[in-house]
Structure formats: structure tokens, C-alpha cells
Design an enzyme around this catalytic site. Structure first.
Site, PDB file in Angstrom:
ATOM      1  N   HIS A 223     -14.536  -3.228   0.910  1.00  0.00           N
ATOM      2  CA  HIS A 223     -13.599  -3.563   0.045  1.00  0.00           C
ATOM      3  C   HIS A 223     -13.662  -2.179  -1.045  1.00  0.00           C
ATOM      4  CE1 HIS A 223     -11.319  -6.396  -2.931  1.00  0.00           C
ATOM      5  NE2 HIS A 223     -11.269  -5.515  -3.532  1.00  0.00           N
ATOM      6  N   HIS A 225     -11.785   0.947  -3.089  1.00  0.00           N
ATOM      7  CA  HIS A 225     -10.664   1.200  -4.358  1.00  0.00           C
ATOM      8  C   HIS A 225     -10.549   2.688  -4.028  1.00  0.00           C
ATOM      9  CE1 HIS A 225     -10.481  -2.370  -6.900  1.00  0.00           C
ATOM     10  NE2 HIS A 225     -10.992  -2.910  -5.837  1.00  0.00           N
ATOM     11  N   CYS A 256      -7.037  -0.130 -11.266  1.00  0.00           N
ATOM     12  CA  CYS A 256      -8.512  -0.293 -11.568  1.00  0.00           C
ATOM     13  C   CYS A 256      -8.652  -0.371 -13.053  1.00  0.00           C
ATOM     14  CB  CYS A 256      -9.173   1.106 -10.980  1.00  0.00           C
ATOM     15  SG  CYS A 256     -10.844   0.941 -11.367  1.00  0.00           S
ATOM     16  N   ASN A 265      -6.724  -1.179  -5.580  1.00  0.00           N
ATOM     17  CA  ASN A 265      -7.083  -1.327  -4.179  1.00  0.00           C
ATOM     18  C   ASN A 265      -6.468  -0.382  -3.202  1.00  0.00           C
ATOM     19  OD1 ASN A 265      -8.681  -4.065  -4.521  1.00  0.00           O
ATOM     20  ND2 ASN A 265      -6.614  -4.782  -5.379  1.00  0.00           N
TER      21      ASN A 265
HETATM   22 MG    MG Z   1     -10.266  -4.945  -5.359  1.00  0.00          MG
END
Ligand code: MG
Length: 314
Positions: A223, A225, A256, A265
Site C-alpha cells: 500500500h 503513497h 497525505c 495514495n
Molecule cells: Mg493510503
């Protein structure tokens, strides 16, 4: 796709061992993306978003979160969202912070959930409002209930590489948390670079530490960013290590909260562009996805944040 749209570039796979593979993309825009946006979208719009993502070919779409609406107003009405997307064949998991949230999710028909923990103490205190130990007790109780009910559970580990207060996260802390979650019965683990600071060598190090600890790479997701523009290259490092599940948000929604950056993301648009370009199947129609990203950005009152959506909708 027979080539990259607009340029006709050939598909070239620089990682022969992944040639012809497919990956699973966890589309997180309706939950992780929208919960970090300042404008709150109503239930109708969130249902429309999930339906559009499904039509574009997304196979797993995180539908909402059963957190307190006074703490995360963007996720209010997640029960209604979940009921209204229940007809879709796609997986539509929801985030559950504790047993109370679990009961609410189950009452709305959830059979696929995620729990969320921090690898660092500071983020747990600042973002989740309790110590790591306390949050792990909540999550373990949820996982126990889910096991009894046959509910599928994914575990999120956040701040896996660093956090803004403590700096670099010790790899041993990540392995310890992941091992405890596996012990409760969580199989799928998503490794979050919550502030987007990782570079590819760190991705390799953490993935290898977890597989060395006995966790199959097929149970790991990344995951990432894009705060520092490294999300796609970090995915590439993950692919090379054998990871085949990646989280992303249409249009890169979800700023963020810990960095003065427009990007949050990893955008699904950018991810699909790269993966299809190296010959990996995603099942996602890029044109339909980009249309959805542009529509979503409009609903949020902003321009698309992803480079691909910006380039293709100009
Ligand atoms: Mg995220």
C-alpha cells in the site's frame, strides 16, 4: 491493451519472471481515499463511485469504514453504501476498528473486513487514539469474532517504513506485528507506506524480512503513497520480490495528512499504466478508470492528481 494508448508503444516486460502474470488491485478510493479528503461525498455519490469502479473492472473495492461518524464524517452512512453495493459480484470489504464497528458492519451485511494497526507507537497514539497494545487487543477481538463467523479479514499495517515522529520504523517491529496478526488468524497483510517515504531497497528489505519469518509472499500486499513520487517504482520492487497484490486509489485521491503534498495514495491510473505497459494483466479498462478519476476529482472540487488521468483528460 495492444499498446500504450496514444503512443502505440509496444508492451515490454523487463522482469521475465513476472511475464504474463496478473495482479490484484485493491481499489481503496471509496474508503482510504475519501476519508482523507476535505469534502465529504454523500452516500449516492459514493455508491456511484463504487459502481463506476466495478464497471471499469476493479475486482476488490473497499466500500467504507465503520468508524465513529463524529471522528470520520467522510465515512458516515457506510452501512447504507454497503447495502446498496451488495448486488455487485466484486469483493467490497469494509474497515472495522473494534467489536462495535464489527457488529455494525455485520448488521449491514459485511462478510469481508479489514483491521488497521500501526507499526509505530506514535502513529497509533496520534491517529488511532490509543496505544499499539490497546489497538491490537481491539483488532484481535474483531479477528476472533470474524473467524467464528467465517468472515474474511485483511490486516493493514501502517507506517511500515517510517513515521513523522519516530523516523525509520525498525524492521523487527513490522515483523513482530505481522507475526502477531498472523497468529490471530489474519492471512492477508497490507504493508502501508503511510507517508510515502520508502524507496525500493526498503520495500525489498521489509518484504524479505516477512517472508524470512515464514509469511508467504502471496499473502502480502503493498500500500504505497506517492508523496515523493516513488510509489510506482516501489511497486516494481515489490513485483520483483513476488508481491502480486497492490492497493491504489482512482485519481490518487486521499491527500497525505502528514506532508504538504498534493499526492496521497498511489493512483490506480498510474499503476495500471505501468503494469499494462510491462505486460501484466490488471483486468481494468484504463479509459473507463480515467473517466471515473476525472469525475471523482470533479465531485471533490479539484483536478485529478494522477499524472495519467491528467495526461489523458487534458
Ligand atoms: Mg493510503
Amino acid at each position: 491493451m495492444a499498446g500504450i494508448r496514444g503512443l502505440g508503444l509496444p508492451v515490454v516486460d523487463p522482469l521475465p519472471k513476472v511475464s504474463g502474470d496478473s495482479v490484484e488491485i485493491w481499489e481503496v478510493s471509496p474508503r482510504d481515499g475519501l476519508q482523507a479528503e476535505s469534502r465529504t461525498l454523500d452516500v449516492d455519490t459514493r455508491v456511484a463511485l463504487i459502481e463506476r469502479l466495478a464497471a471499469a473492472g476493479a475486482s476488490v473495492i473497499e466500500a467504507g469504514s465503520f468508524v465513529r461518524a463524529d471522528r470520520v464524517p467522510q465515512m458516515a452512512g457506510s452501512d447504507e453504501v454497503l447495502r446498496r453495493v451488495a448486488h455487485l459480484p466484486q469483493r467490497t470489504p469494509v474497515l472495522v476498528p473494534n467489536v462495535r464497528g464489527y457488529d455494525l458492519a455485520r448488521a449491514a451485511g459485511a462478510d469481508d473486513i479489514a483491521v488497521f494497526l500501526s507499526a509505530t507507537e506514535s502513529f497509533s497514539q496520534e491517529n488511532l487514539g490509543a496505544s499499539r497494545e490497546r489497538m491490537e487487543q481491539h483488532a484481535a477481538a474483531v479477528v476472533t469474532r470474524a473467524a467464528e463467523d467465517g468472515v474474511r479479514v485483511r490486516g493493514y499495517l501502517s507506517m511500515v517504513f517510517a513515521d513523522p515522529w519516530e523516523g525509520a520504523t525498525p524492521v523487527a517491529d513490522v515483523v513482530g506485528l505481522a507475526t502477531r496478526m498472523r497468529g490471530w488468524g489474519v492471512r492477508e497483510l497490507s504493508l502501508g507506506d503511510t507517508i510515502g517515504v520508502a524507496t525500493p531497497g526498503q520495500v525489498r528489505t521489509v518484504v524479505r524480512a516477512l517472508t524470512d519469518a515464514g509469511i508467504p509472499v502471496s499473502d502480502l500486499a503493498l500500500h504505497m503513497h506517492d508523496t515523493y513520487g516513488m510509489a510506482a517504482v516501489n511497486v516494481y520492487a515489490g513485483l520483483d520480490e513476488g508481491v502480486r497484490v497492490f492497493d491504489a486509489a482512482a485519481g490518487g485521491v486521499g491527500g497525505c495528512p502528514f506532508a504538504k503534498s498534493a499526492t496521497g495514495n498511489l493512483s490506480t491510473d498510474d499503476l495500471v499504466w505501468m503494469l499494462e505497459g510491462i505486460g501484466i494483466r490488471t483486468g481494468i479498462d484504463l479509459d473507463a478508470l480515467v473517466e471515473t478519476s476525472a469525475w471523482l476529482a470533479h465531485e471533490l472540487g479539484k483536478n485529478p492528481m494522477s499524472r495519467v488521468a491528467t495526461a489523458l483528460t487534458r
